[in-house]
Design a protein around this motif. Sequence first.
Motif, short mmCIF file in Angstrom:
data_model
loop_
_atom_site.label_atom_id
_atom_site.label_comp_id
_atom_site.label_asym_id
_atom_site.label_seq_id
_atom_site.Cartn_x
_atom_site.Cartn_y
_atom_site.Cartn_z
N ASP A 345 0.83 -1.22 0.00
CA ASP A 345 0.00 0.00 0.00
C ASP A 345 0.86 1.25 0.00
O ASP A 345 0.63 2.19 -0.76
N ILE A 346 1.86 1.26 0.89
CA ILE A 346 2.75 2.43 1.00
C ILE A 346 3.47 2.65 -0.33
O ILE A 346 3.56 3.76 -0.86
N PHE A 347 3.99 1.54 -0.89
CA PHE A 347 4.74 1.66 -2.15
C PHE A 347 3.83 2.19 -3.27
O PHE A 347 4.20 3.10 -4.01
N GLN A 348 2.65 1.61 -3.38
CA GLN A 348 1.77 2.00 -4.49
C GLN A 348 1.26 3.43 -4.33
O GLN A 348 1.06 4.14 -5.32
N HIS A 349 1.10 3.85 -3.08
CA HIS A 349 0.69 5.23 -2.83
C HIS A 349 1.78 6.19 -3.33
O HIS A 349 1.50 7.18 -4.00
N LEU A 350 3.03 5.87 -3.02
CA LEU A 350 4.15 6.69 -3.46
C LEU A 350 4.24 6.68 -5.00
O LEU A 350 4.44 7.73 -5.63
N ALA A 351 4.09 5.48 -5.59
CA ALA A 351 4.19 5.37 -7.05
C ALA A 351 3.11 6.23 -7.72
O ALA A 351 3.36 6.91 -8.73
N LYS A 352 1.91 6.23 -7.13
CA LYS A 352 0.80 7.00 -7.69
C LYS A 352 1.09 8.50 -7.60
O LYS A 352 0.83 9.26 -8.53
N LYS A 353 1.66 8.91 -6.47
CA LYS A 353 1.97 10.33 -6.26
C LYS A 353 3.02 10.78 -7.31
O LYS A 353 2.86 11.82 -7.94
N ILE A 354 4.05 9.96 -7.48
CA ILE A 354 5.11 10.30 -8.44
C ILE A 354 4.54 10.39 -9.86
O ILE A 354 4.83 11.30 -10.62
N LYS A 355 3.66 9.44 -10.17
CA LYS A 355 3.06 9.41 -11.51
C LYS A 355 2.18 10.66 -11.72
O LYS A 355 2.22 11.28 -12.78
N SER A 356 1.41 11.04 -10.70
CA SER A 356 0.54 12.22 -10.84
C SER A 356 1.38 13.47 -11.05
O SER A 356 1.07 14.31 -11.90
N GLU A 357 2.46 13.60 -10.27
CA GLU A 357 3.32 14.79 -10.41
C GLU A 357 3.91 14.85 -11.82
O GLU A 357 4.01 15.91 -12.42
N TYR A 358 4.31 13.68 -12.32
CA TYR A 358 4.87 13.59 -13.68
C TYR A 358 3.83 14.02 -14.71
O TYR A 358 4.11 14.81 -15.61
N ARG A 359 2.61 13.53 -14.54
CA ARG A 359 1.59 13.78 -15.56
C ARG A 359 1.10 15.23 -15.55
O ARG A 359 0.79 15.79 -16.59
N GLU A 360 1.06 15.81 -14.37
CA GLU A 360 0.56 17.20 -14.28
C GLU A 360 1.40 18.16 -15.14
O GLU A 360 0.89 19.15 -15.65
N LYS A 361 2.67 17.83 -15.31
CA LYS A 361 3.55 18.73 -16.07
C LYS A 361 3.23 18.72 -17.57
O LYS A 361 3.80 19.50 -18.32
N PHE A 362 2.36 17.81 -17.99
CA PHE A 362 2.04 17.73 -19.42
C PHE A 362 1.14 18.86 -19.90
O PHE A 362 1.11 19.17 -21.10
N LEU A 363 0.37 19.46 -18.98
CA LEU A 363 -0.62 20.45 -19.40
C LEU A 363 0.02 21.55 -20.24
O LEU A 363 1.03 22.13 -19.85
N GLU A 364 -0.61 21.77 -21.42
CA GLU A 364 -0.18 22.78 -22.40
C GLU A 364 1.10 22.40 -23.16
O GLU A 364 1.50 23.10 -24.07
N LYS A 365 1.73 21.30 -22.80
CA LYS A 365 2.93 20.88 -23.54
C LYS A 365 2.53 20.25 -24.88
O LYS A 365 1.39 19.79 -25.04
N ILE A 366 3.48 20.22 -25.81
CA ILE A 366 3.20 19.60 -27.12
C ILE A 366 4.04 18.34 -27.25
O ILE A 366 5.26 18.37 -27.03
N VAL A 367 3.35 17.24 -27.58
CA VAL A 367 4.08 15.96 -27.67
C VAL A 367 3.71 15.25 -28.98
O VAL A 367 2.57 15.35 -29.45
N PRO A 368 4.67 14.53 -29.59
CA PRO A 368 4.34 13.77 -30.80
C PRO A 368 3.61 12.48 -30.42
O PRO A 368 4.04 11.75 -29.54
N VAL A 369 2.49 12.25 -31.10
CA VAL A 369 1.66 11.08 -30.76
C VAL A 369 1.46 10.23 -32.01
O VAL A 369 1.13 10.77 -33.09
N LEU A 370 1.66 8.94 -31.88
CA LEU A 370 1.34 8.00 -32.96
C LEU A 370 -0.06 7.46 -32.70
O LEU A 370 -0.30 6.83 -31.66
N PHE A 371 -0.97 7.67 -33.65
CA PHE A 371 -2.36 7.25 -33.43
C PHE A 371 -2.58 5.82 -33.91
O PHE A 371 -2.17 5.45 -35.00
#
Length: 431
Positions: A345-371
């Motif tokens: 539980d502790i590990f997954q909570h930390l992993a989720k927090k790190i992932k959320s922080e990583y993802r939040e930085k995407f807002l307004e950024k431009i990334v190449p996407v393969l559809f």
Amino acid sequence: MNEYDSGRIYDITKKINYKKTENLKEADCYILNTCHIREKATDKVYHDVGRIKKEFRDEKKPIVIITGCVAQAEGEILLKREKYIDAVIGPQSYHQINDVILNLEKNLNKINSTEFDVIEKFDTLNYVKNSDTNVSSFLTIQEGCDKFCKFCVVPYTRGVEYSRSIKDLVNEARQLVANGSREITLLGQNVNAYNFEKKKLSDLIFKLSEIDNLKRIRYTTSHPKDFTDDLIQAHKNCEKLMPLIHLPVQSGSNKILQNMNRKHTVEEYLKIIERLQEVKPNIRLSSDFIIGYPGETQSDFDQTLKLMKKVKFINTYSFIFSARPGTPAFNLQKIEEKSAKERLDIFQHLAKKIKSEYREKFLEKIVPVLFENSTKDENKYFGRDEHFNSVIVESNENLTGKIKNIQITKLNQNTLFGKISTKLVQRNFAA
Ligand code: SF4
């Protein structure tokens, strides 16, 4: 790899005029391709066979075949315990599936085909056209493993390491690209141990990158021990190689790594990441963790948390240690279940927090996407960015198979949403 195998099994059975059906009731033959990596895999087989039995209670029984690693590990036991099963075929023997089906059609005896014929398997498969039409496809380049981590069934179910020839792999990759594939993920239980006549994974990657319409190359799953300098340099020099590496570490404690027979230390693991980030600053890592391995103390677990905080893995797959029959770790004294669950539980909570922080930085950024495809709502398209994040975009243009620069406007835990951008992509952006 099972997904790749299932596709190849389908390609083989087409030769004796079988085709896929979405309707279970229509099936003359039911093939259950199984994975043995987690506990309860065998129970799932019996459960699924029970479901088929119920469906066909008042009708002619279909041929029922179990393929994959459960078939390899359980073999005869499956046939004895569940009479409804007609054949078991191991992952290195599925090239024989047409003979098995034809024999069963003639009501011959139950069949156990679990030899390790990996060379014969690929010799046969090389002559069967790969019909996969996905934009993102899998290609098995290597199978088996010689590492013998104490918790793992792979060396017993898939056998020793075997690598396919570069020529055969380029041929199959060309077929996939001709079918519409634009991204290929190279697969192997120990993919960076690839070695065919002294040619390594990096050689194969450069060779495949010469295929014109192949836009992206990925590989999985790597072992730290085989992360050689040529592969690190390939991340610098091959534009088509995507900057996300799945590199299982399993624990942040050297004591536990040694107990697991992982053959690397935390320091060696971190050194690989440092060298990768030197040559490719936007490289990101995902990893696997076993929590509560026998002998894991609070201090060992704290070191795992420390490693997680240091590397900031953008994706992790974490499980409590599950003892697999036939492995050396099976008889080890397990740690208290309550502690293992709390730590997970502790590990997954930390992993989720790190992932959320990583993802939040995407807002307004431009990334190449393969559809890859349209969603159920036909004006929306699903694709992935270079770090394998899911992205959904609304568009009147058919985006399938195309790479577009996408400005991210919204996100949730699993998906990024955006719009097509005409601005130049920030190639080195990595949240
Ligand atoms: S390296 Fe991977 S596949 Fe090989 S034994 Fe260890 S965990 Fe299993």
